[in-house]
Structure formats: C-alpha cells, structure tokens
Write a protein that holds these residues in place. Structure first.
Motif, PDB file in Angstrom:
ATOM      1  N   GLY A 197      -0.529 -26.098 -10.260  1.00  0.00           N
ATOM      2  CA  GLY A 197      -0.918 -26.642  -8.947  1.00  0.00           C
ATOM      3  C   GLY A 197      -0.111 -28.111  -8.608  1.00  0.00           C
ATOM      4  N   LEU A 198       0.803 -28.438  -9.151  1.00  0.00           N
ATOM      5  CA  LEU A 198       1.651 -29.648  -9.277  1.00  0.00           C
ATOM      6  C   LEU A 198       2.534 -29.763  -8.187  1.00  0.00           C
ATOM      7  CD1 LEU A 198       1.252 -30.861 -12.816  1.00  0.00           C
ATOM      8  CD2 LEU A 198      -0.308 -31.084 -11.058  1.00  0.00           C
ATOM      9  N   ILE A 199       3.027 -28.529  -7.751  1.00  0.00           N
ATOM     10  CA  ILE A 199       4.216 -28.377  -6.919  1.00  0.00           C
ATOM     11  C   ILE A 199       3.971 -26.907  -6.117  1.00  0.00           C
ATOM     12  CG2 ILE A 199       6.002 -29.716  -8.270  1.00  0.00           C
ATOM     13  CD1 ILE A 199       7.186 -27.069  -9.283  1.00  0.00           C
ATOM     14  N   GLU A 200       4.763 -26.898  -5.211  1.00  0.00           N
ATOM     15  CA  GLU A 200       4.868 -25.605  -4.638  1.00  0.00           C
ATOM     16  C   GLU A 200       6.292 -25.478  -3.965  1.00  0.00           C
ATOM     17  OE1 GLU A 200       2.963 -26.199  -0.103  1.00  0.00           O
ATOM     18  OE2 GLU A 200       1.480 -26.029  -1.588  1.00  0.00           O
ATOM     19  N   ARG A 201       6.519 -23.976  -3.914  1.00  0.00           N
ATOM     20  CA  ARG A 201       7.930 -23.627  -3.597  1.00  0.00           C
ATOM     21  C   ARG A 201       7.941 -23.333  -2.088  1.00  0.00           C
ATOM     22  NH1 ARG A 201      10.966 -21.552  -8.605  1.00  0.00           N
ATOM     23  NH2 ARG A 201       9.264 -21.952 -10.262  1.00  0.00           N
ATOM     24  N   VAL A 202       8.375 -23.848  -1.147  1.00  0.00           N
ATOM     25  CA  VAL A 202       8.774 -23.493   0.278  1.00  0.00           C
ATOM     26  C   VAL A 202      10.027 -22.833   0.598  1.00  0.00           C
ATOM     27  CG1 VAL A 202       8.390 -24.453   2.608  1.00  0.00           C
ATOM     28  CG2 VAL A 202       6.841 -25.288   0.831  1.00  0.00           C
ATOM     29  N   LYS A 203       9.991 -21.438   1.072  1.00  0.00           N
ATOM     30  CA  LYS A 203      11.458 -21.058   1.309  1.00  0.00           C
ATOM     31  C   LYS A 203      11.568 -21.346   2.774  1.00  0.00           C
ATOM     32  CE  LYS A 203      13.558 -16.449   1.306  1.00  0.00           C
ATOM     33  NZ  LYS A 203      14.557 -16.407   0.203  1.00  0.00           N
ATOM     34  N   GLU A 204      12.936 -21.879   2.771  1.00  0.00           N
ATOM     35  CA  GLU A 204      13.571 -22.157   4.050  1.00  0.00           C
ATOM     36  C   GLU A 204      14.797 -21.418   4.318  1.00  0.00           C
ATOM     37  OE1 GLU A 204      13.680 -26.401   3.616  1.00  0.00           O
ATOM     38  OE2 GLU A 204      11.410 -26.663   4.059  1.00  0.00           O
ATOM     39  N   GLY A 205      14.793 -20.334   4.846  1.00  0.00           N
ATOM     40  CA  GLY A 205      16.086 -19.763   5.073  1.00  0.00           C
ATOM     41  C   GLY A 205      16.391 -19.277   3.693  1.00  0.00           C
ATOM     42  N   ARG A 206      17.614 -19.266   3.299  1.00  0.00           N
ATOM     43  CA  ARG A 206      18.067 -18.905   1.842  1.00  0.00           C
ATOM     44  C   ARG A 206      17.672 -19.897   0.809  1.00  0.00           C
ATOM     45  NH1 ARG A 206      24.415 -17.315   2.708  1.00  0.00           N
ATOM     46  NH2 ARG A 206      24.228 -17.549   0.441  1.00  0.00           N
ATOM     47  N   SER A 207      17.195 -21.289   1.204  1.00  0.00           N
ATOM     48  CA  SER A 207      17.120 -21.928   0.146  1.00  0.00           C
ATOM     49  C   SER A 207      15.266 -22.223  -0.198  1.00  0.00           C
ATOM     50  CB  SER A 207      17.622 -23.346   0.291  1.00  0.00           C
ATOM     51  OG  SER A 207      17.144 -24.005   1.509  1.00  0.00           O
ATOM     52  N   VAL A 208      15.306 -22.791  -1.461  1.00  0.00           N
ATOM     53  CA  VAL A 208      13.715 -22.831  -1.460  1.00  0.00           C
ATOM     54  C   VAL A 208      13.594 -24.399  -1.965  1.00  0.00           C
ATOM     55  CG1 VAL A 208      11.950 -22.272  -3.299  1.00  0.00           C
ATOM     56  CG2 VAL A 208      13.527 -20.686  -2.575  1.00  0.00           C
ATOM     57  N   LEU A 243      11.168 -24.475 -16.188  1.00  0.00           N
ATOM     58  CA  LEU A 243      10.205 -25.724 -16.096  1.00  0.00           C
ATOM     59  C   LEU A 243       9.437 -26.122 -15.001  1.00  0.00           C
ATOM     60  CD1 LEU A 243       9.805 -28.474 -17.643  1.00  0.00           C
ATOM     61  CD2 LEU A 243      11.507 -29.411 -16.257  1.00  0.00           C
ATOM     62  N   LEU A 244       9.765 -25.327 -13.762  1.00  0.00           N
ATOM     63  CA  LEU A 244       8.951 -25.564 -12.508  1.00  0.00           C
ATOM     64  C   LEU A 244       8.049 -24.471 -12.383  1.00  0.00           C
ATOM     65  CD1 LEU A 244      11.829 -25.706  -9.661  1.00  0.00           C
ATOM     66  CD2 LEU A 244      10.422 -27.537 -10.854  1.00  0.00           C
ATOM     67  N   THR A 245       7.973 -23.235 -13.204  1.00  0.00           N
ATOM     68  CA  THR A 245       7.009 -22.449 -13.127  1.00  0.00           C
ATOM     69  C   THR A 245       5.626 -22.788 -13.689  1.00  0.00           C
ATOM     70  OG1 THR A 245       8.723 -20.535 -13.339  1.00  0.00           O
ATOM     71  CG2 THR A 245       6.343 -20.003 -13.971  1.00  0.00           C
ATOM     72  N   PRO A 246       5.376 -23.484 -15.085  1.00  0.00           N
ATOM     73  CA  PRO A 246       4.205 -23.844 -15.317  1.00  0.00           C
ATOM     74  C   PRO A 246       3.802 -25.295 -14.365  1.00  0.00           C
ATOM     75  CG  PRO A 246       5.845 -24.650 -17.114  1.00  0.00           C
ATOM     76  CD  PRO A 246       6.506 -23.512 -16.175  1.00  0.00           C
ATOM     77  N   ILE A 247       4.758 -25.769 -14.048  1.00  0.00           N
ATOM     78  CA  ILE A 247       4.299 -27.025 -12.886  1.00  0.00           C
ATOM     79  C   ILE A 247       3.778 -26.469 -11.765  1.00  0.00           C
ATOM     80  CG2 ILE A 247       5.018 -29.044 -12.014  1.00  0.00           C
ATOM     81  CD1 ILE A 247       7.158 -29.547 -14.070  1.00  0.00           C
ATOM     82  N   GLU A 248       4.258 -25.301 -11.268  1.00  0.00           N
ATOM     83  CA  GLU A 248       3.680 -24.896 -10.217  1.00  0.00           C
ATOM     84  C   GLU A 248       2.352 -24.165 -10.407  1.00  0.00           C
ATOM     85  OE1 GLU A 248       5.338 -21.779  -6.580  1.00  0.00           O
ATOM     86  OE2 GLU A 248       6.180 -21.462  -8.768  1.00  0.00           O
ATOM     87  N   GLN A 249       2.127 -23.516 -11.690  1.00  0.00           N
ATOM     88  CA  GLN A 249       1.057 -22.802 -11.925  1.00  0.00           C
ATOM     89  C   GLN A 249      -0.108 -23.721 -12.144  1.00  0.00           C
ATOM     90  OE1 GLN A 249       2.250 -20.665 -15.444  1.00  0.00           O
ATOM     91  NE2 GLN A 249       2.697 -18.790 -14.284  1.00  0.00           N
TER      92      GLN A 249
END
Length: 150
Positions: free
Chosen positions: A79-90, A71-77
């Motif tokens: 431009g509504l969200i972005e994933r930010v890697k923080e250590g081992r979690s996103v 579900l997150l992939t099309p929402i990210e595509q």
C-alpha cells in the motif's frame, strides 16, 4: 593543481559519499530498495512536477525495467504506491502510507547527515550547499546530454 588532478581528487570523494548512502540504505529490511524507489519517485515528482512512469523509474534508479516492475509489486501490495493508468502509460503515485514510510527512512539518513553537517560552521554550510548544487547541476546536465553516468 591541474584539471586532471582536481578530478582525480574529486571522484573518490563522490564515490565515498555514494557508498555512505548505500550503506545507510542497507540498514533497512529490504536493503534500501523501497527507500530507493520511494525517494526517487518523490524527488522526480517535485523536480518534474508529475508522477514518474515505470520506465522513468528504471532510468532514474539505474535498475533494469523488469527489475523495477518486480520491485514495484511488493511495494504496491504494502500500500505504499499505486499505479494509475493514463492512456498508454502507467504513472506511479506514492500513497499517504508510502510517504510515512519514506519519512521514517529519511529520518535515519538525515541523522547521519546531520552529524556530518554539524561539523561545519554556518558559512561553511552555505559554501558547501552552493558548491554542491553547482556541481550536481553540471553533472546532471552532462548526463542528460549523453555523457557517462556517474
């Protein structure tokens, strides 16, 4: 009225409210999935004070982890969200564009809610808000302690 009778009366009301929210979400192009994710992210961040991870989104939306990832992939595509890697979690962050979409979708839901709340006087509204907050706080506490999800 005894405790069981009160609960038997309250449960259908709660389920009817949940159904109204679901029906309102269904009016959107993706059956409300974008609104569900964006509103959950926004509410989580304002309540907890930090962005949610993918697994936390799964928990708060009630969706399975693989479904959330898909579900997150099309929402990210979009431009509504972005994933930010923080250590081992996103962490999942709502973008400005995502906040704008969320605001538009919230307006649709608020229109119906405003109509319903307009039936109440000022004193009734204050009582409604106080009681609803108290009930929700208790239900959330019960669910966090391992009680059944409502």
């Amino acid at each position: 009225m005894n405790d069981k009778e009160r609960m038997e009366r309250a449960l259908p009301l709660l389920l009817r409210m949940k159904d109204c929210v679901r029906k309102s979400r269904m009016r959107s192009d993706d059956n409300g999935k974008t609104f569900l994710v964006l509103s959950s992210l926004s509410e989580y961040q304002s309540r907890i004070g930090r962005p949610a991870t993918v697994s936390e989104i799964a928990h708060i939306t009630g969706l399975a982890l693989p479904n959330v990832s898909r579900l997150l992939t099309p929402i990210e595509q979009q431009g509504l969200i972005e994933r930010v890697k923080e250590g081992r979690s996103v962490s999942i962050i709502i973008t400005e564009q995502g906040n704008a979409v969320l605001a538009d979708q919230r307006d649709v839901m608020l229109e119906g809610l405003g109509r319903a709340l307009g039936e109440l006087g000022d004193d009734e509204l204050e009582t409604y808000f106080a009681i609803t907050e108290k009930i929700l706080s208790s239900l959330e506490e019960y669910c966090e302690e391992g009680g059944a999800d409502v």
